[in-house]
Every structure is written in C-alpha cells, then in structure tokens.
Write an enzyme that holds these catalytic residues in place. Sequence first.
Site, PDB file in Angstrom:
ATOM      1  N   GLY A  21     -17.953 -13.822  -4.038  1.00 48.87           N
ATOM      2  CA  GLY A  21     -16.922 -14.600  -5.034  1.00 48.87           C
ATOM      3  C   GLY A  21     -15.942 -14.156  -5.048  1.00 48.87           C
ATOM      4  N   VAL A  30     -13.894  -5.940 -18.772  1.00 48.23           N
ATOM      5  CA  VAL A  30     -12.956  -5.606 -19.832  1.00 48.23           C
ATOM      6  C   VAL A  30     -11.502  -6.010 -19.804  1.00 48.23           C
ATOM      7  CG1 VAL A  30     -12.396  -4.660 -22.228  1.00 48.23           C
ATOM      8  CG2 VAL A  30     -14.580  -4.485 -21.469  1.00 48.23           C
ATOM      9  N   LYS A  34     -16.124  -9.351 -24.615  1.00 45.20           N
ATOM     10  CA  LYS A  34     -15.455  -7.752 -24.372  1.00 45.20           C
ATOM     11  C   LYS A  34     -15.575  -7.161 -25.718  1.00 45.20           C
ATOM     12  CE  LYS A  34     -12.772 -10.781 -20.327  1.00 45.20           C
ATOM     13  NZ  LYS A  34     -12.321 -11.438 -20.650  1.00 45.20           N
TER      14      LYS A  34
END
Length: 428
Positions: free
Chosen positions: A7, A128, A201
């Site tokens: 992607g 993150v 995260k």
Amino acid sequence: MGIAGLGTVGASVVRLLGDKTDHLSKRSGRDVAVTAVCARDRGRDRGVSLDGLSWHDDPVALAESDGIDLFVELMGGEGDPAAAAVSTALRRGRPVVTANKALLAARGTELARLAEENGTTIGFEAAVAGGIPIVKTMREAMAGNRVERVYGILNGTCNYILTRMEEEGLSFADCLAEAQRLGYAEADPTFDIEGHDSAHKLALLSSLAFGVTTDFDSIHLEGIASITTEDLKAAAELGYRIKLLGVARRTDTGIEQRVTPTMMPRNLALANVDGVLNAVAVDGDEVGEITMVGPGAGGSATASAVVADIVDIARGRCLPVFGIPAAELEPYRRARMRKHAGGYYIRLSVYDRPGAFAAIAQRMAEEQISLESIVQKEAKGAKGAQSARRVVLITHDTMEAQIRKALQAIEDDGQIAERPHVIRIEKP
C-alpha cells in the site's frame, strides 16, 4: 528482505530503499535490498518499479521463503494473515519489521517471547507516532531513566479535526468530511475518531515505559465525536486547548492508561501541536520531560521509520522487543482510581427554572466536589417551550467516579435537557 503489503507505506519503503541504496549500505555495513514482495493485486500501478522481485500471493509463504533474511509486515490488522506471517518468520529465526500497532497491542508480549526464543527481534518504530523516533528513544536513549509518565497526541486525524474546528469554527461533521476528502481519514473513520488507533499506540508505549506486558483492553477510551465548537470556545476563554491525549502513568497501585479528550493549558508545548502532527512527551527521573514532535502518518514518514529499523537489524542489532527480555516484563496491573490532578470541565444543558442550579450544586456537594468556576450561557429553546441554559462547571481536583456519580444523580433529578459532557483538564 521480503515485504508483505504494498500500500502507501509499502510502496514508499520500496522507493526509499531503491533511491538510497548506497547511502543505506554505508550506514548498515552491508547491502540492503528487497528481493521478494507479497500483495493482493499484482497488476496495480504503485509508482515504483517491482521488476526482478519474486512475487508471493501468500504472506505466510513469503515469511517461510529461503530467499529472504528479514520479513517486513505492512499489511495491518491484529489477526491473520499478518499474525500468522509474523509468527512464521519469527519461528524461522527471521527478524521482523512492522508498522502494525493493532497486532502488537493485542499480541505484543507473546510475539516478543517468540522472537527471543528464536534468537531474533521485532522492529516496530513505525507502529507508534509515524516518523517520530520514540520507540528507539525509550528503548535505548532513556535506559538510565525510571519513566513516570508518557503521554501525547497519537492520532493525526483527530488532531487535524480539532484544529480545524477551533480555528475555523467548523462543526465536527464538516471537519471529518474534509479530513476524508484530503485522505487524512478513512471512509470508515471509527478507528481514528473513537480513539482505538491512539490506544493501540499507547499500549506499546506503556510496555516500553514501565516494563509491563501489553494490555490494550485495560485502556479507558473516549473519542472526539462529542466535542463541539462550543467546548473549544469555552476552553479558549479559560486559557486551554482541547486535544485527544493518550496518557500512561505509573502509580502506587499500578499503571493508569487512558485515551480521552483533554483540556491543556495553552502554554504547554503539546497544546500547540496542530494539524496532522503527532507529539509524544516522556517524563524521566533523570532527564525530566522530553517532547518529540513530527509527522504521525503518511507514506514517507512511516517508511522512514520502517527503514530505520531495517538498518538497525542489518547492523546486527538484536535488542529485546520492549527493551528488556520478555520473560522479565511484569504482568500489567491496572491502577486503582485516584484523585485526578487537574480537575474537570463539565458542560450541562440546565432547564431554566427555579431551584435547578441549587439542586445541581447540592449533588456536587454530596460527592465532595469543589467547583472552581461556574459560567452560564444564554438560554436556548423555542418560544413557549421550556428553555435550557448552557452551564460550564470547572472543578478542583477530584475523582472521576465522584464526577460520574454526581452527574448521574443530576440526570435522575430531571434538571438537565441532555447528557452531560465531561473533559479532563491536564496540568503540567
């Protein structure tokens, strides 16, 4: 290496590795090259050359392939095929680099053990805060610190929406539609606006900060869909800005984790991080607070983080996934509810009738909630109908359980026209 998922991020990684081959080889001391890929659509134009690469339709088969020595997982999702492919690579003793926060939040401790049992590691800088090197900072640069708190703006979509609402007076719905048009939000934005992305995260940051097992399910979660322009204006009048914050802190009774809309004093650094940027602050006992700001998403920023992990592994670095051996991670222990250090903002729609305000004050007093200020707005309601006034309460330090109990009593008394809206106030 093999890359599963082509992607926006996967294609950017292929491009970056191709454009900077010599630079990266010098940095890592060895050749760094993609030899195999896996994607659902072979014919799609991704804007990068895939000539000469081995194609796989099954990511698990790619993870098992003898033609790779590192597996890069960029498919996403906490279940299969990502989970199966990552586990397969680790069992083969192959290091893994991933941007998959959902997978690690759900199964991070398990996968860390699997990696260490097979003499390898997992790089997850890209999982993150995008391009901000917070994982490396916490895992390595802050090794000499006892971390007391880690918090930040962890989702660029929510930060963009709140910024536009505040600066331009636009509704939540209008800002969300614009974020979708610009590609900052997905067609189904639930994952972002309800706070799940930030919570994934935060679960990883908590493990890094406190040396505990990942526990996504223990995070108190609230999104931003209930925030109005009225709340943002009220915050500005009081000297605050509203941000969706992920906060994890060490307490005497365990670890507190929450993702909630939060009012922050305007003079704080994080309060002035706008648009699609992310920011993370870490409180260490030796260095004090450090704050890092940067792009939290996007192909180039995330690819930069992925490639940083690839270079580290190519150099031969094999660190414990969460900074300490997985066997030494302490079981996550959820903190008991305690007094919140910053008070609360409460928005009420109070019926404009005698005794209503007195009844509300009485309910607050019953729960020993001290009010710092009360601001009344203009009455609203059709002529001849029972009107209601917008009332904003600011409390002194108290416990959320007391706030919720008092507000439930106020609702039960029939003094308000709609459900109360509560936002925490975060002090430095």
